[in-house]
Design a protein around this motif. Sequence first.
Motif, PDB file in Angstrom:
ATOM      1  N   SER A 212     -38.435 -33.870  13.897  1.00  0.00           N
ATOM      2  CA  SER A 212     -37.321 -33.411  12.128  1.00  0.00           C
ATOM      3  C   SER A 212     -36.383 -33.201  11.969  1.00  0.00           C
ATOM      4  O   SER A 212     -35.641 -33.929  10.907  1.00  0.00           O
ATOM      5  CB  SER A 212     -37.590 -31.953  11.931  1.00  0.00           C
ATOM      6  N   ASP A 213     -35.841 -33.358  12.854  1.00  0.00           N
ATOM      7  CA  ASP A 213     -33.717 -33.526  12.536  1.00  0.00           C
ATOM      8  C   ASP A 213     -33.583 -35.298  12.721  1.00  0.00           C
ATOM      9  O   ASP A 213     -33.147 -35.949  11.684  1.00  0.00           O
ATOM     10  CB  ASP A 213     -33.574 -33.162  13.667  1.00  0.00           C
ATOM     11  N   TRP A 214     -34.165 -36.476  13.314  1.00  0.00           N
ATOM     12  CA  TRP A 214     -34.214 -37.779  13.272  1.00  0.00           C
ATOM     13  C   TRP A 214     -34.687 -37.985  12.082  1.00  0.00           C
ATOM     14  O   TRP A 214     -34.207 -38.946  10.881  1.00  0.00           O
ATOM     15  CB  TRP A 214     -34.820 -38.443  14.226  1.00  0.00           C
ATOM     16  N   LEU A 215     -36.101 -37.696  11.177  1.00  0.00           N
ATOM     17  CA  LEU A 215     -36.583 -38.171  10.219  1.00  0.00           C
ATOM     18  C   LEU A 215     -35.976 -37.500   9.028  1.00  0.00           C
ATOM     19  O   LEU A 215     -35.284 -38.531   7.721  1.00  0.00           O
ATOM     20  CB  LEU A 215     -37.565 -37.234   9.739  1.00  0.00           C
ATOM     21  N   SER A 216     -35.219 -36.446   8.552  1.00  0.00           N
ATOM     22  CA  SER A 216     -34.157 -35.590   8.073  1.00  0.00           C
ATOM     23  C   SER A 216     -32.975 -36.480   8.259  1.00  0.00           C
ATOM     24  O   SER A 216     -32.023 -37.253   6.989  1.00  0.00           O
ATOM     25  CB  SER A 216     -33.712 -34.647   7.865  1.00  0.00           C
ATOM     26  N   LYS A 217     -32.198 -36.503   9.469  1.00  0.00           N
ATOM     27  CA  LYS A 217     -31.314 -38.024   9.442  1.00  0.00           C
ATOM     28  C   LYS A 217     -31.624 -39.051   8.563  1.00  0.00           C
ATOM     29  O   LYS A 217     -31.198 -40.168   8.149  1.00  0.00           O
ATOM     30  CB  LYS A 217     -30.568 -38.118  10.648  1.00  0.00           C
ATOM     31  N   LEU A 218     -32.813 -39.562   8.503  1.00  0.00           N
ATOM     32  CA  LEU A 218     -32.867 -41.310   8.444  1.00  0.00           C
ATOM     33  C   LEU A 218     -33.018 -41.422   6.851  1.00  0.00           C
ATOM     34  O   LEU A 218     -32.922 -42.171   6.421  1.00  0.00           O
ATOM     35  CB  LEU A 218     -34.097 -41.747   9.801  1.00  0.00           C
ATOM     36  N   LEU A 219     -33.912 -40.684   6.648  1.00  0.00           N
ATOM     37  CA  LEU A 219     -34.048 -40.125   5.224  1.00  0.00           C
ATOM     38  C   LEU A 219     -33.081 -40.477   4.092  1.00  0.00           C
ATOM     39  O   LEU A 219     -32.546 -40.931   3.150  1.00  0.00           O
ATOM     40  CB  LEU A 219     -35.111 -38.574   4.966  1.00  0.00           C
ATOM     41  N   ALA A 220     -31.848 -39.081   4.878  1.00  0.00           N
ATOM     42  CA  ALA A 220     -30.621 -39.535   3.646  1.00  0.00           C
ATOM     43  C   ALA A 220     -29.995 -40.775   4.413  1.00  0.00           C
ATOM     44  O   ALA A 220     -29.316 -41.119   3.058  1.00  0.00           O
ATOM     45  CB  ALA A 220     -29.494 -38.208   4.599  1.00  0.00           C
ATOM     46  N   GLU A 221     -29.727 -41.104   5.142  1.00  0.00           N
ATOM     47  CA  GLU A 221     -29.760 -42.238   5.199  1.00  0.00           C
ATOM     48  C   GLU A 221     -29.931 -43.630   4.581  1.00  0.00           C
ATOM     49  O   GLU A 221     -29.330 -44.308   3.715  1.00  0.00           O
ATOM     50  CB  GLU A 221     -29.789 -43.387   6.844  1.00  0.00           C
ATOM     51  N   LYS A 222     -30.760 -43.699   4.224  1.00  0.00           N
ATOM     52  CA  LYS A 222     -32.355 -44.433   3.374  1.00  0.00           C
ATOM     53  C   LYS A 222     -31.949 -44.086   2.375  1.00  0.00           C
ATOM     54  O   LYS A 222     -31.744 -44.780   0.873  1.00  0.00           O
ATOM     55  CB  LYS A 222     -33.685 -44.419   3.369  1.00  0.00           C
ATOM     56  N   ASP A 407     -32.037 -56.727  -2.674  1.00  0.00           N
ATOM     57  CA  ASP A 407     -31.930 -55.888  -1.451  1.00  0.00           C
ATOM     58  C   ASP A 407     -32.404 -54.315  -2.555  1.00  0.00           C
ATOM     59  O   ASP A 407     -32.782 -53.231  -1.136  1.00  0.00           O
ATOM     60  CB  ASP A 407     -30.495 -56.012  -1.469  1.00  0.00           C
ATOM     61  N   LEU A 408     -32.345 -53.862  -3.467  1.00  0.00           N
ATOM     62  CA  LEU A 408     -32.717 -52.738  -4.420  1.00  0.00           C
ATOM     63  C   LEU A 408     -33.708 -52.640  -4.077  1.00  0.00           C
ATOM     64  O   LEU A 408     -34.269 -51.431  -3.336  1.00  0.00           O
ATOM     65  CB  LEU A 408     -32.296 -52.535  -5.805  1.00  0.00           C
ATOM     66  N   ASP A 409     -35.112 -53.355  -3.900  1.00  0.00           N
ATOM     67  CA  ASP A 409     -36.464 -53.022  -3.824  1.00  0.00           C
ATOM     68  C   ASP A 409     -36.533 -53.010  -2.121  1.00  0.00           C
ATOM     69  O   ASP A 409     -37.255 -51.862  -2.043  1.00  0.00           O
ATOM     70  CB  ASP A 409     -37.314 -53.875  -3.938  1.00  0.00           C
ATOM     71  N   VAL A 410     -35.857 -53.768  -1.470  1.00  0.00           N
ATOM     72  CA  VAL A 410     -36.266 -53.297   0.505  1.00  0.00           C
ATOM     73  C   VAL A 410     -35.302 -51.916   0.179  1.00  0.00           C
ATOM     74  O   VAL A 410     -36.671 -50.970   0.818  1.00  0.00           O
ATOM     75  CB  VAL A 410     -35.029 -54.352   1.231  1.00  0.00           C
ATOM     76  N   ALA A 411     -34.798 -51.065  -0.129  1.00  0.00           N
ATOM     77  CA  ALA A 411     -34.355 -50.034   0.308  1.00  0.00           C
ATOM     78  C   ALA A 411     -34.873 -49.041  -0.545  1.00  0.00           C
ATOM     79  O   ALA A 411     -34.893 -48.011   0.472  1.00  0.00           O
ATOM     80  CB  ALA A 411     -32.699 -50.116  -0.133  1.00  0.00           C
ATOM     81  N   SER A 412     -35.650 -49.056  -1.465  1.00  0.00           N
ATOM     82  CA  SER A 412     -36.203 -48.283  -2.312  1.00  0.00           C
ATOM     83  C   SER A 412     -37.477 -48.070  -0.841  1.00  0.00           C
ATOM     84  O   SER A 412     -38.125 -47.183  -1.151  1.00  0.00           O
ATOM     85  CB  SER A 412     -36.753 -49.035  -3.341  1.00  0.00           C
ATOM     86  N   ARG A 413     -38.071 -49.276  -1.045  1.00  0.00           N
ATOM     87  CA  ARG A 413     -39.442 -49.331  -0.117  1.00  0.00           C
ATOM     88  C   ARG A 413     -39.045 -48.680   1.415  1.00  0.00           C
ATOM     89  O   ARG A 413     -39.813 -47.507   1.465  1.00  0.00           O
ATOM     90  CB  ARG A 413     -40.177 -50.538  -0.039  1.00  0.00           C
ATOM     91  N   GLU A 414     -38.043 -48.821   1.968  1.00  0.00           N
ATOM     92  CA  GLU A 414     -37.957 -47.976   2.932  1.00  0.00           C
ATOM     93  C   GLU A 414     -37.896 -46.679   3.074  1.00  0.00           C
ATOM     94  O   GLU A 414     -37.820 -45.830   3.586  1.00  0.00           O
ATOM     95  CB  GLU A 414     -36.374 -48.864   4.353  1.00  0.00           C
ATOM     96  N   TYR A 415     -37.009 -46.799   1.783  1.00  0.00           N
ATOM     97  CA  TYR A 415     -36.936 -44.785   1.124  1.00  0.00           C
ATOM     98  C   TYR A 415     -37.980 -44.239   1.467  1.00  0.00           C
ATOM     99  O   TYR A 415     -38.491 -43.095   1.659  1.00  0.00           O
ATOM    100  CB  TYR A 415     -35.822 -44.759   0.154  1.00  0.00           C
ATOM    101  N   LEU A 416     -39.079 -45.296   0.480  1.00  0.00           N
ATOM    102  CA  LEU A 416     -40.072 -44.598  -0.236  1.00  0.00           C
ATOM    103  C   LEU A 416     -41.267 -44.205   1.337  1.00  0.00           C
ATOM    104  O   LEU A 416     -41.944 -43.423   1.555  1.00  0.00           O
ATOM    105  CB  LEU A 416     -41.089 -44.855  -0.628  1.00  0.00           C
ATOM    106  N   ASP A 417     -41.190 -45.332   2.251  1.00  0.00           N
ATOM    107  CA  ASP A 417     -42.031 -45.052   4.214  1.00  0.00           C
ATOM    108  C   ASP A 417     -41.650 -44.177   4.667  1.00  0.00           C
ATOM    109  O   ASP A 417     -42.161 -43.182   4.824  1.00  0.00           O
ATOM    110  CB  ASP A 417     -42.093 -46.439   4.476  1.00  0.00           C
ATOM    111  N   ILE A 418     -39.969 -44.207   4.566  1.00  0.00           N
ATOM    112  CA  ILE A 418     -39.136 -42.828   5.245  1.00  0.00           C
ATOM    113  C   ILE A 418     -40.242 -41.433   4.226  1.00  0.00           C
ATOM    114  O   ILE A 418     -40.373 -40.409   5.298  1.00  0.00           O
ATOM    115  CB  ILE A 418     -38.296 -42.721   5.660  1.00  0.00           C
TER     116      ILE A 418
END
Length: 704
Positions: A212-222, A407-418
């Motif tokens: 949970s901590d790791w996913l929360s941190k990763l989600l904020a970063e994405k 770049d925006l699309d890649v960042a968007s997909r990474e964020y949605l995946d996380i």
Amino acid sequence: MEVLNFLKALYRRKFLLIIIPVITIIITFFLVRNLPNQYVSKSRISTGITDASQQVPGLDIMQESAIGQEFGNLTQLILQKQTLDQVSYLIIIHDLTSKRPFRPDSKLLAQYSKAQRQQMVTEYTALHQAHESLVPSDPGRTKLWDVLKSMNYDDGSLRGKLRADRVANSDFIDLSFESENPEYSAFVANTLATEFIDNYQDIVKNNRARTSDWLSKLLAEKLNAWKAKMDVLKNYKIQNHILKLDEQAKALYGQIADYESRRQVVEKDILGLTASLQSINNKFEPRDRKYLEGTMTRINEDILDSKAALRKLQDEYIRNDFDNALQARIDSVKRAIEKQILAGTDKYIFNPLTAKTQLVAQKLQLEVDLEMAQNSVVSVARELDRLNNKLYMLVPHEANIQSYETDLDVASREYLDILNRWNEFNMEKESSSKIRQVETALPGTILPSKKMLLIILSGIISLFFCVLIIFILFLLDHSVRDDQELANKSEAPVLGKINQVRGAGIDLRAIWTDNDNNGKLLKKQLRALRFEIENELAGKNILAITSLEESEGKTFVAVNLAYAWAMTNKKVLLIDGHFGHPSITGNAKPASFIEDVFTGKAGVLTAEKGVTILGNRGGDSSLMELTSLGDLSHKIRELAAAFDIIIIDTASLEDMDKAKEWIRFAEKTLAVFETGNVLAETDLHQVQYLKQQQQLIGWVLNKA
């Protein structure tokens, strides 16, 4: 053949194959007769891995390979040291505190006082609550480990009696434990299930917290990365005054296509107007054109201002993307020019062109239209250049914007995946632990006794090892066991074989007069051998009998053959030619000796029916040392003439020189080989020597 020889080797050791397994069975019986009965208890846990009622809706269904791996991980967690240590602590705490311990105290545990036992209970309880493992290398807890080990409560002892198996392809895992106490078996099975579930829930809880901590941190970063890419694109559009690049480019492409179409129309009109003017000019004669040009000068000057105003309006019309409001003004100017042309022709044009007034008006109108068309071409070309330049300016922006949007699309997909993983994790997190105990172990049921099985297995295993050892010895054994093997290895025939005769001495009369089975068989074998030798002698009567080594039975064969020929009423001379070991002389005590007969000290032997023995006095002497070669040959020829058959018992081929001396005077040689001896390479060289002398008639296999 090898299989048959191996079976013979087994038969020769048949008593060994019987005695050793029997002794093993007896020893095993006394070892296992006091073994306690064994009881097994079984508990069952449900994992929830394949139970559809416990699955979270919306999650993917696990594949069979993943399910098998998950069950494998669970069984390993059940059998790991940390889990078994927890069970060990509870078992020893029970024995230390209960009035009915599972097992009697070991010698080590019996040495501790009540206070020391209470202290151990406290320490074991602390270890259990802290979920710590106990290792023998821990200096402060060596005593605790030694007590567990002495009671067979350590993790290794428990693991040896414990089984954790998945029930077919179901969702359940059975935990079974076997021991000599039914209550102990049930306690271990239930305690193991409880401790494993508690341990597993702790592991899942800790893993979920870390995840949970790791996913929360990763989600904020994405999310921050996505917003940063969006800000870069927005600032670039603002700085370069770009609203919607696709729509702008599309509008420019549309305008350029429209202007291209208009330019093509105007250029077509110019061609038509030019051709029409040329056609009208061709209808005027030269003097008419001269008059017309002179009279039209004033008219053209009046129309010139109107044309300039018309060109200005056309330029403005084209620059404003063909505005309809400007089109009305252009039409108004065109009508004004037409009126000026008509007015000019009525006022100035008379003779001689009165008949061509209409042509003059058309000519003037065409010239105005041609000039307007040419001006339109120039204006359209200029506007096309402006639009193309504007379109070219959008090209670098397009490349940059596509890069930013990618770049925006890649960042968007990474964020949605996380984000999707975060949502799935939260769905699983909300559900309770799926593992639970569904069946409690009861006091164990007695297992069928394994005592008889152990006894039978001990006999079978001992028999197997006996056969294996015999087989290894058979492979390493290069000795000759039968006549066929002897013939193959020596490449010489085997004329006969003689069974082993047991006894301290040789009584020839008993052999030939007794009718027991052994005597009958020996007589049969000697008669067969006598027949084969007579065939090989082919009229000759001097036979040397030798062997590869001492004590192979050549003397026994020589004596028995002599007696066998004596039984046919023949005069047989048996010569003891073995100076080093004159056994015939020692047993028979003959009256005549080689040293006397061959040197002339004694008279000529009298040949009588039966066996006449010529002994020797022994010692380190040889035949050639008695007299000359000629005298020896003469004496032997005399003896050969007097007796029907002469049998010479020579030294073995180990003493090759002495054996050769007798073989030199013999007409044929018979070799004796003892069953079980090895036919070495050196022995084959000696056999080859006899073959080269063309004297070897074959073998006699003794003690077959």
